[in-house]
Design a protein around this motif. Structure first.
Motif, PDB file in Angstrom:
ATOM      1  N   GLU A 149       0.812  -1.214   0.000  1.00  0.00           N
ATOM      2  CA  GLU A 149       0.000   0.000   0.000  1.00  0.00           C
ATOM      3  C   GLU A 149       0.844   1.261   0.000  1.00  0.00           C
ATOM      4  OE1 GLU A 149      -2.814  -0.054   3.199  1.00  0.00           O
ATOM      5  OE2 GLU A 149      -3.144   2.104   3.023  1.00  0.00           O
ATOM      6  N   LEU A 190       0.693   4.911  -2.141  1.00  0.00           N
ATOM      7  CA  LEU A 190       0.415   6.175  -1.470  1.00  0.00           C
ATOM      8  C   LEU A 190       1.506   7.197  -1.731  1.00  0.00           C
ATOM      9  CD1 LEU A 190      -1.117   4.906   1.884  1.00  0.00           C
ATOM     10  CD2 LEU A 190      -2.296   6.009   0.000  1.00  0.00           C
ATOM     11  N   MET A 200      -0.264  19.972  -8.498  1.00  0.00           N
ATOM     12  CA  MET A 200      -0.382  21.306  -7.909  1.00  0.00           C
ATOM     13  C   MET A 200       0.727  22.216  -8.423  1.00  0.00           C
ATOM     14  SD  MET A 200      -2.980  21.828  -6.149  1.00  0.00           S
ATOM     15  CE  MET A 200      -4.366  20.913  -5.544  1.00  0.00           C
ATOM     16  N   ASP A 229      -6.537   1.782  -1.541  1.00  0.00           N
ATOM     17  CA  ASP A 229      -7.538   1.577  -0.491  1.00  0.00           C
ATOM     18  C   ASP A 229      -8.928   1.393  -1.065  1.00  0.00           C
ATOM     19  OD1 ASP A 229      -5.746   4.072   1.138  1.00  0.00           O
ATOM     20  OD2 ASP A 229      -6.009   2.075   1.984  1.00  0.00           O
ATOM     21  N   ARG A 230      -9.860   1.056  -0.168  1.00  0.00           N
ATOM     22  CA  ARG A 230     -11.261   1.005  -0.604  1.00  0.00           C
ATOM     23  C   ARG A 230     -11.730   2.406  -0.975  1.00  0.00           C
ATOM     24  NH1 ARG A 230     -13.520  -2.236   3.728  1.00  0.00           N
ATOM     25  NH2 ARG A 230     -15.591  -1.665   3.072  1.00  0.00           N
ATOM     26  N   SER A 283     -14.130   4.581  -0.333  1.00  0.00           N
ATOM     27  CA  SER A 283     -14.517   5.633   0.614  1.00  0.00           C
ATOM     28  C   SER A 283     -13.293   6.259   1.260  1.00  0.00           C
ATOM     29  CB  SER A 283     -15.465   5.081   1.677  1.00  0.00           C
ATOM     30  OG  SER A 283     -14.898   3.930   2.276  1.00  0.00           O
ATOM     31  N   MET A 284     -12.293   5.452   1.620  1.00  0.00           N
ATOM     32  CA  MET A 284     -11.077   5.997   2.227  1.00  0.00           C
ATOM     33  C   MET A 284     -10.206   6.667   1.182  1.00  0.00           C
ATOM     34  SD  MET A 284     -10.405   4.443   5.590  1.00  0.00           S
ATOM     35  CE  MET A 284      -9.057   3.359   5.518  1.00  0.00           C
ATOM     36  N   LEU A 337     -10.995  10.272   0.524  1.00  0.00           N
ATOM     37  CA  LEU A 337     -10.537  11.131   1.620  1.00  0.00           C
ATOM     38  C   LEU A 337      -9.032  11.356   1.538  1.00  0.00           C
ATOM     39  CD1 LEU A 337     -12.517   9.727   4.674  1.00  0.00           C
ATOM     40  CD2 LEU A 337     -13.045  11.713   3.311  1.00  0.00           C
ATOM     41  N   VAL A 338      -8.290  10.271   1.292  1.00  0.00           N
ATOM     42  CA  VAL A 338      -6.831  10.379   1.196  1.00  0.00           C
ATOM     43  C   VAL A 338      -6.466  11.342   0.066  1.00  0.00           C
ATOM     44  CG1 VAL A 338      -4.701   9.123   0.734  1.00  0.00           C
ATOM     45  CG2 VAL A 338      -6.457   8.076   2.127  1.00  0.00           C
ATOM     46  N   MET A 351      -7.171  15.028   0.956  1.00  0.00           N
ATOM     47  CA  MET A 351      -6.217  15.552   1.932  1.00  0.00           C
ATOM     48  C   MET A 351      -4.822  15.678   1.327  1.00  0.00           C
ATOM     49  SD  MET A 351      -8.060  16.321   4.408  1.00  0.00           S
ATOM     50  CE  MET A 351      -6.757  16.938   5.448  1.00  0.00           C
ATOM     51  N   LEU A 352      -4.446  14.737   0.428  1.00  0.00           N
ATOM     52  CA  LEU A 352      -3.138  14.847  -0.232  1.00  0.00           C
ATOM     53  C   LEU A 352      -3.096  16.108  -1.098  1.00  0.00           C
ATOM     54  CD1 LEU A 352      -2.163  11.226  -1.355  1.00  0.00           C
ATOM     55  CD2 LEU A 352      -0.957  12.679   0.266  1.00  0.00           C
ATOM     56  N   SER A 403      -4.700  18.914  -0.515  1.00  0.00           N
ATOM     57  CA  SER A 403      -4.506  20.053   0.386  1.00  0.00           C
ATOM     58  C   SER A 403      -3.046  20.174   0.792  1.00  0.00           C
ATOM     59  CB  SER A 403      -5.350  19.890   1.654  1.00  0.00           C
ATOM     60  OG  SER A 403      -6.706  19.992   1.354  1.00  0.00           O
ATOM     61  N   PHE A 441      -2.202  29.814  -4.118  1.00  0.00           N
ATOM     62  CA  PHE A 441      -0.758  29.706  -3.942  1.00  0.00           C
ATOM     63  C   PHE A 441      -0.120  31.020  -3.534  1.00  0.00           C
ATOM     64  CE2 PHE A 441      -1.010  25.578  -5.575  1.00  0.00           C
ATOM     65  CZ  PHE A 441      -1.774  25.578  -6.723  1.00  0.00           C
ATOM     66  N   VAL A 494      -6.730  26.263   1.060  1.00  0.00           N
ATOM     67  CA  VAL A 494      -6.077  24.992   0.727  1.00  0.00           C
ATOM     68  C   VAL A 494      -6.771  23.810   1.389  1.00  0.00           C
ATOM     69  CG1 VAL A 494      -4.083  23.869   1.809  1.00  0.00           C
ATOM     70  CG2 VAL A 494      -3.739  25.430  -0.076  1.00  0.00           C
ATOM     71  N   VAL A 496     -14.499   3.528   6.796  1.00  0.00           N
ATOM     72  CA  VAL A 496     -14.815   4.816   7.395  1.00  0.00           C
ATOM     73  C   VAL A 496     -15.910   4.681   8.454  1.00  0.00           C
ATOM     74  CG1 VAL A 496     -15.610   7.163   6.925  1.00  0.00           C
ATOM     75  CG2 VAL A 496     -14.109   6.021   5.315  1.00  0.00           C
ATOM     76  N   PHE A 510     -21.257   7.126   7.656  1.00  0.00           N
ATOM     77  CA  PHE A 510     -20.084   7.566   6.913  1.00  0.00           C
ATOM     78  C   PHE A 510     -19.612   8.924   7.403  1.00  0.00           C
ATOM     79  CE2 PHE A 510     -17.091   7.630   3.543  1.00  0.00           C
ATOM     80  CZ  PHE A 510     -17.029   8.937   3.090  1.00  0.00           C
ATOM     81  N   LEU A 553      -3.578   8.865   6.382  1.00  0.00           N
ATOM     82  CA  LEU A 553      -4.765   9.726   6.466  1.00  0.00           C
ATOM     83  C   LEU A 553      -4.862  10.386   7.838  1.00  0.00           C
ATOM     84  CD1 LEU A 553      -7.131  10.774   4.908  1.00  0.00           C
ATOM     85  CD2 LEU A 553      -8.439   8.765   5.554  1.00  0.00           C
ATOM     86  N   LEU A 586      -2.542  13.250   7.810  1.00  0.00           N
ATOM     87  CA  LEU A 586      -3.093  14.316   6.970  1.00  0.00           C
ATOM     88  C   LEU A 586      -4.202  15.062   7.711  1.00  0.00           C
ATOM     89  CD1 LEU A 586      -3.134  12.539   3.492  1.00  0.00           C
ATOM     90  CD2 LEU A 586      -1.732  14.482   4.163  1.00  0.00           C
TER      91      LEU A 586
END
Lengths: 108, 571
Positions: free
Chosen positions: A3, A7, A18, A66-67, A69-70, A73-74, A77-78, A80, B204, B226, B331, B363, B377, B380
């Motif tokens: 995994e 990631l 970005m 990952d599945r 739903s996760m 989210l990952v 957040m990555l 951001s 940025f 951000v 989740v 969820f 995660l 993060l």
């Protein structure tokens, strides 16, 4: 593949995405690359396309790790984290982003 | 009143953001710490520094431990008079209360597990009501020994409740205040986006070399934009989690009859008895029930561990045991309950798949509470939370910078007050946190009431930082930088280093051991985070010293004058 490999790849893709999106803006391109006259510069549309593609690919790689739903989210957040990193680098050491301008010569 | 929408949104964002920012700073900071609350517990309670364990055997380990739990004295004194009916007889003594409910809870991050008992009030005013006096214990699953109750679990019992209730239990006002802050935050987020229409330009933009007013605003916008999905979703899901609680007054009065009818109907539909029968019966092997539950989950293609276990109507013929699956791999939270008849072990009811509404709720709740096992995660999430803190802190700084010159000219003390409160809420709060960890390592482990001392130290230090901030604030009334910022940054650096050193000295778990020779990431992670905090504190203090020096130099004062048009034209 384990995994963590996926990631790290996703993080790299998001960061690149970005960076390209940032470089598509004139004010940022000029900070990273110094013009030596009316020379070539990457058309912003290409950079934006690359950026969007990299982000989408990042989502794909997250889904491999990952599945769903996760993974979503990952990915969010990555993105951001990547945007923050690019902004901080642009503020302090813009020349580090030269890699994403495809080695267009700069002098700083 | 205002020329246009942008101006009115700007007013709303400024004033609502300022007032509620003090509450949200606490919520965001302790929320970030709560991601690793169990790991902080390990750091604070050295005797619990072993590897996370799955739920142990109920019959061998948990049942004897549960039978030793006594009703909590404070709970008994506070609630027994309200529940007991004096007309039916004398008040049952605390130690004579019969157990009615056993429960046990563990996660993939916990070496120790929480267990509890609900004791029934025999001669109650309202026999239909829940009527429980509670007792709890944390036990070592390898032996069944308890962890002493007055040793405060600094992460899960202090920082985490601070996050959602400010540790203010009186009439649950803390929960309501945090809820109000979350609601106002949603308004502040939306107004922030309206003010900065050209939101992708802000993405940025960060000009750190400019004067404070410009760079603070840039950083404020950057951190806000951000992580905008994060900020919005966490405020929203936080409200979703507590939604039923905010309706609590209604659910206890207008909706009470409906609630009781619903429970009766649910008992009929599921076959799980709502009331005890009054006939005693033994408890069959719960381990066999757990094994059956795990088998059923595997058959449904979701093999997993037990996260939560409840025995209802202990010792009664109507007793049933509920076994829930831990949510470490997704989740959503604990779920897929299997319910077994207590006296025979027969499977009475399997929780059906959730309805769409329940699935969405699960969820959203799970997104916020993060029971899942996904270390990237989690980190993060910490980054997102800290970005929120920086957003609020830079908001305060921008507010003061923008106004302190005109306040200085007018002789007003407004900026001084806000600046002192900002220091208390930003650096002061971090000092209180670090101080609490330091006190934890300084006081002996077997000190009675150690938790109370740690709490007193936390609030005492925080109050001291407020006094310090105010005492050093006359500079702000002269439009200069408050030296308390720099001084408290140094205090943070020193306290954080101190904490790492004390951990090494008092427990022997120094970083070389916890990373290399006898790896234990929970403690290593806290130590490394403390070191990072010290580094940031020292770096910030030095930057501030340089800036203070600049401000007193008349030549640079001229260069540092902010452009009056900058604040309006920042989009």
């Amino acid at each position: 593949m384990p995994e963590w490999v996926w990631l790290w790849l996703a993080a790299a893709l998001n960061l690149s995405g970005m960076a390209w999106l940032a470089l598509a803006m004139d004010v940022h391109w000029d900070r990273v690359v110094c013009h030596r006259g009316p020379g070539r510069r990457f058309p912003p549309i290409v950079l934006r396309g690359l950026g969007a593609a990299a982000l989408m690919l990042g989502l794909g790689v997250c889904l491999l790790a990952d599945r769903p739903s996760m993974a979503v989210l990952v990915w969010l957040m990555l993105m951001s984290g990547a945007a923050l990193l690019v902004a901080l680098v642009l503020g302090h050491r813009p020349q580090w982003l030269a890699l994403w301008s495809f080695g267009t010569p700069f002098n700083r | 009143m205002f020329q246009n929408l942008r101006q009115s949104m700007s007013w709303l964002h400024t004033w609502f953001g300022l007032v509620i920012g003090f509450v949200l700073m606490v919520v965001f900071f302790f929320g970030s710490l709560s991601v690793f609350d169990r790991e902080i517990d390990r750091w604070a309670l050295p005797q619990t520094r072993f590897d996370p364990q799955p739920m142990p055997s109920f019959d061998q380990v948990l049942l004897p431990a549960l039978q030793r739990i006594e009703p909590d004295k404070a709970d008994y004194q506070a609630n027994m008079p309200a529940m007991h009916d004096p007309a039916k007889g004398p008040m049952t003594p605390r130690l004579a209360l019969p157990p009615d409910e056993y429960w046990a809870y563990t996660t993939h991050r916990d070496p120790v597990l929480r267990t509890g008992v609900g004791f029934k009030v025999p001669l109650a005013k309202d026999p239909e009501a829940h009527n429980h006096i509670h007792g709890e214990a944390t036990i070592d699953p390898r032996s069944g020994n308890t962890v002493r109750a007055d040793q405060l679990k600094i992460g899960s019992e202090w920082f985490y409740p601070m996050h959602y209730s400010l540790n203010w239990q009186w009439k649950n006002l803390g929960v309501f205040l945090v809820g109000l802050a979350a609601l106002v935050m949603l308004a502040a987020l939306v107004s922030g986006v309206i003010i900065h229409r050209k939101v992708f330009r802000e993405f940025f933009t960060f000009r750190p070399k400019k004067h404070t007013q410009r760079s603070a605003l840039d950083l404020h916008n950057l951190c806000g934009v951000v992580a905008l999905p994060f900020h919005f979703f966490f405020a929203f899901t936080g409200l979703v989690i507590f939604a039923a609680f905010y309706f609590f007054p209604v659910s206890q009065f207008q909706l009470k009859g409906l609630h009781e009818r619903h429970e009766a109907v649910q008992a009929q539909e599921t076959g799980l008895p709502h009331h005890a029968a009054g006939i005693t019966a033994p408890l069959a092997s719960v381990d066999a029930m757990v094994a059956r539950a795990k088998q059923r989950w595997a058959e449904r293609d979701m093999a997993g561990e037990v996260g939560f276990l409840v025995v209802h109507h202990v010792g009664d013929a109507n007793s049933y045991v509920s076994v829930y699956r831990a949510g470490s791999d997704r989740v959503a939270l604990v779920g897929e309950g299997m319910h077994f008849k207590g006296s025979t072990g027969e499977l009475l009811h399997e929780d059906p798949p959730r309805s769409p509404v329940a699935e969405i709720n699960e969820f959203l709740t799970g997104l916020h509470l993060q029971h899942f096992e996904h270390w990237l995660l989690r980190w993060l999430y910490v980054v997102g939370g800290l970005l929120g803190c920086v957003c609020i802190a830079t908001g305060f700084i921008f507010f003061v910078e923008k106004r302190k010159r005109q306040h200085a000219r007018a002789g007003s003390h407004g900026s001084r007050v806000v600046d002192s409160l900002a220091i208390t809420t930003v650096t002061g709060m971090v000092i209180a946190t670090l101080g609490m960890l330091t006190i934890n390592r300084l006081l002996p482990d077997d000190l009675p009431g150690k938790g109370d001392w740690e709490i007193a130290g936390f609030f005492g230090l925080w109050a001291l930082t407020m006094i310090h901030a105010w005492a050093r604030s006359p500079a702000v009334a002269l439009a200069r930088l408050n030296p308390a910022w720099r001084e408290q940054c140094w205090a943070i650096a020193i306290l954080a280093l101190n904490a790492v050193g004390l951990n090494a000295i008092t427990t022997g778990d120094h970083l070389l051991k916890t990373i290399v020779t006898d790896t234990y990431w929970a403690v290593a992670g806290v130590d490394l985070s403390l070191l990072a905090t010290a580094a940031i504190g020292a770096w910030a203090a030095r930057r501030l010293a340089r800036r203070e020096h600049q401000h007193t130099d008349p030549r640079s004062l001229r260069d540092a004058q902010p452009n009056a048009s900058a604040e309006v034209a920042h989009a």
